[in-house]
Motif scaffolding. Structure first.
Motif, PDB file in Angstrom:
ATOM      1  N   GLU A  92       9.591 -21.326 -70.026  1.00  0.00           N
ATOM      2  CA  GLU A  92      10.183 -20.487 -68.993  1.00  0.00           C
ATOM      3  C   GLU A  92      11.024 -21.343 -68.046  1.00  0.00           C
ATOM      4  N   LYS A  93      12.131 -20.756 -67.618  1.00  0.00           N
ATOM      5  CA  LYS A  93      13.049 -21.463 -66.730  1.00  0.00           C
ATOM      6  C   LYS A  93      13.418 -20.544 -65.567  1.00  0.00           C
ATOM      7  N   GLU A  94      13.769 -21.151 -64.441  1.00  0.00           N
ATOM      8  CA  GLU A  94      14.278 -20.392 -63.293  1.00  0.00           C
ATOM      9  C   GLU A  94      15.671 -20.889 -62.995  1.00  0.00           C
ATOM     10  N   PHE A  95      16.634 -19.948 -62.984  1.00  0.00           N
ATOM     11  CA  PHE A  95      18.045 -20.330 -62.835  1.00  0.00           C
ATOM     12  C   PHE A  95      18.749 -19.315 -61.948  1.00  0.00           C
ATOM     13  N   GLY A 102      24.673 -29.590 -68.204  1.00  0.00           N
ATOM     14  CA  GLY A 102      24.117 -28.629 -67.256  1.00  0.00           C
ATOM     15  C   GLY A 102      24.735 -28.752 -65.881  1.00  0.00           C
ATOM     16  N   ARG A 103      25.078 -29.984 -65.483  1.00  0.00           N
ATOM     17  CA  ARG A 103      25.708 -30.196 -64.174  1.00  0.00           C
ATOM     18  C   ARG A 103      27.166 -29.744 -64.172  1.00  0.00           C
ATOM     19  N   GLU A 104      27.903 -30.172 -65.189  1.00  0.00           N
ATOM     20  CA  GLU A 104      29.345 -29.901 -65.163  1.00  0.00           C
ATOM     21  C   GLU A 104      29.687 -28.443 -65.445  1.00  0.00           C
ATOM     22  N   GLY A 127      28.054 -26.469 -54.118  1.00  0.00           N
ATOM     23  CA  GLY A 127      27.483 -25.693 -53.023  1.00  0.00           C
ATOM     24  C   GLY A 127      26.925 -24.350 -53.422  1.00  0.00           C
ATOM     25  N   ASN A 128      27.009 -24.007 -54.699  1.00  0.00           N
ATOM     26  CA  ASN A 128      26.589 -22.679 -55.145  1.00  0.00           C
ATOM     27  C   ASN A 128      25.395 -22.709 -56.091  1.00  0.00           C
ATOM     28  N   TYR A 129      24.715 -23.847 -56.176  1.00  0.00           N
ATOM     29  CA  TYR A 129      23.571 -24.001 -57.066  1.00  0.00           C
ATOM     30  C   TYR A 129      22.744 -25.177 -56.550  1.00  0.00           C
TER      31      TYR A 129
END
Length: 465
Positions: A220-223, A162-164, A174-176
């Motif tokens: 549920e997820k927020e992305f 998820g990080r990479e 810087g965008n997440y």
């Protein structure tokens, strides 16, 4: 064979084939130049118009290719064979491009079939929509194991992938947020593979992607500002629509195909050297909804690409493949392809085994005292053998020159055969001065031409493309 009048400037064609392929010999450059520049690019970005490399016969010389044995050197030798002989040069170059960004290595898994399939996956999808590329990557057993997504469970997430997928594969730092990472990881729970059985000493079974719905976090997820019961496909779709993704991949494309840039870790604080060029690629991405073929075509047809000749240090792979293209080696199946693994390692690049998930540092970082020596020695040793087809073609062309065969004429021939090497005035003057030591080339032609070739491939300019 006498070729018809060219339609496209030969120097521009040579530049295109160095960047969108691995260089070319004189005949190949002249053959491509029968078409207009835009027609050449159209063919390059549509590799399906041309046949695949016929390399089945390699299995008779290299049994590992047929037995799935652990021998990365043989498989990387096969990849070099494809680079040299393909009629789809941009396909192989794009596979190498993605290999440096979506970096996945053999060292952790020590499972060669998975890495071979990983490279084939990059090749098959190299100019697809970015969504397809990320989707196939996320289902790839080599990547799943490399970044621990087989340890990413609905009841206990592992954030590595998820990080990479955000930091290094799509958007950049810087965008997440950290919450975006966690929710991306949750969306990819259950994406794993069936553990293959070992079969030493005879080879391996292949790993197979599986989706375990019972191990997936269905909450549920927020992305990136979106809410929903997301799975991995939804995360990828949201990523592909972000301008930050377009900009990040555009910088990678520019760095790989156009001109050397600062290394990736500096991108969050250091702007690109040519912001207008990057914006042109971003616009192509957004208007095509992340279609990589369209973005690459836009880049190759741009003025900023055409004007960026000799602005990139050749990677070790580009360097070795370029020298072999010039020499004419391995146009037919032969032994010894596995030896190039050691050559590439000594120059600082091991295919199928990048040093980390960040891939390789490029540009001038390819060059130091040791690696430069390796490069020069390899080029000199390869191109000082008059029995090799490419070297013999240079000698024969010099011998066929009309008298007087002056040093200036001979230097021009040598530079032309070295993929139209763009030597500056000082370098060219030095080559001509050396050639004048024996006067006109009326006798002893072979030995003198060989010395001139070895000097030319030892120049600073030969390190660039």
């Amino acid at each position: 064979m006498v070729l018809a009048q060219t339609k496209t400037d030969l120097d521009l064609v040579a530049h295109l084939l160095r960047r969108a392929g691995f260089g070319a010999d004189r005949t190949e450059i002249e053959r491509y130049a029968q078409k207009s520049y835009d027609e050449i690019v159209d063919d390059l970005v549509h590799p399906e118009r041309f046949p695949q490399v016929e390399d089945d016969l390699l299995g008779r010389f290299y049994p590992h290719l047929a037995a799935n044995k652990d021998n990365g050197a043989v498989w990387n030798g096969r990849w070099l064979y494809r680079m040299i002989n393909t009629e789809r040069p941009l396909e192989e170059k794009m596979a190498l491009f993605w290999h440096g960004i979506l970096a996945t290595g053999w060292t952790k898994s020590e499972h060669t079939p998975s890495m071979v399939n990983h490279i084939q996956m990059l090749r098959d999808n190299c100019m697809a929509n970015f969504r397809t590329i990320l989707l196939e990557l996320s289902r790839d057993p080599a990547m799943i194991y490399w970044l621990d997504n087989n340890e990413n469970h609905g009841y206990s997430i592992n954030e590595n992938y998820g990080r990479e997928i955000l930091e290094l594969f799509s958007m950049g730092i810087g965008n997440y947020t950290e919450d975006d990472i966690k929710n991306a990881a949750r969306a990819f729970t259950g994406w794993t593979f069936k553990q293959p059985l070992p079969l030493y000493p005879f080879g391996h079974f292949e790993a197979e992607y599986i989706y375990r719905e019972d191990d997936h976090d269905a909450g549920e997820k927020e992305f990136l500002g979106h809410k929903g019961n997301f799975n991995g496909e939804d995360i990828i779709d949201i990523i592909a629509r972000q301008e930050a993704t377009a900009r990040f991949i555009a910088r990678h494309l520019y760095t790989f195909f156009v001109a050397d840039e600062p290394q990736v870790p500096a991108w969050s604080i250091q702007p690109p050297n040519d912001p207008d060029a990057i914006q042109e690629l971003v616009d192509a991405w957004m208007e095509s909804d992340a279609d990589i073929r369209h973005v690459v075509e836009t880049m190759l047809k741009s003025d900023f690409f055409k004007e960026a000749q000799m602005k990139r240090v050749k990677s070790p792979t580009n360097f070795v493949a370029n020298v072999l293209k010039i020499s004419g080696d391995y146009r037919d199946v032969d032994v010894g392809l596995e030896t190039f693994q050691g050559t590439l390692v000594a120059m600082g690049q091991t295919l199928m085994d990048p040093p980390s998930v960040e891939g390789w540092h490029t540009g001038k970082e390819w060059i130091d005292g040791g690696t430069l020596t390796e490069r020069v020695n390899f080029a000199v040793n390869t191109l000082s053998d008059p029995s090799k087809p490419g070297v013999r073609a240079i000698i024969d062309t010099v011998e066929d020159l009309d008298a007087p065969r002056t040093p200036e004429k001979v230097v021009d021939v040598v530079l032309e055969y070295l993929c139209r090497l763009d030597a500056d005035d000082e370098t060219k003057e030095a080559l001509v001065e050396h050639a004048y030591e024996g006067g006109d080339f009326d006798g002893d032609t072979e030995e003198r031409v060989l010395r001139l070739i070895t000097l030319a491939v030892s120049t600073r300019e030969f390190q660039f493309e």
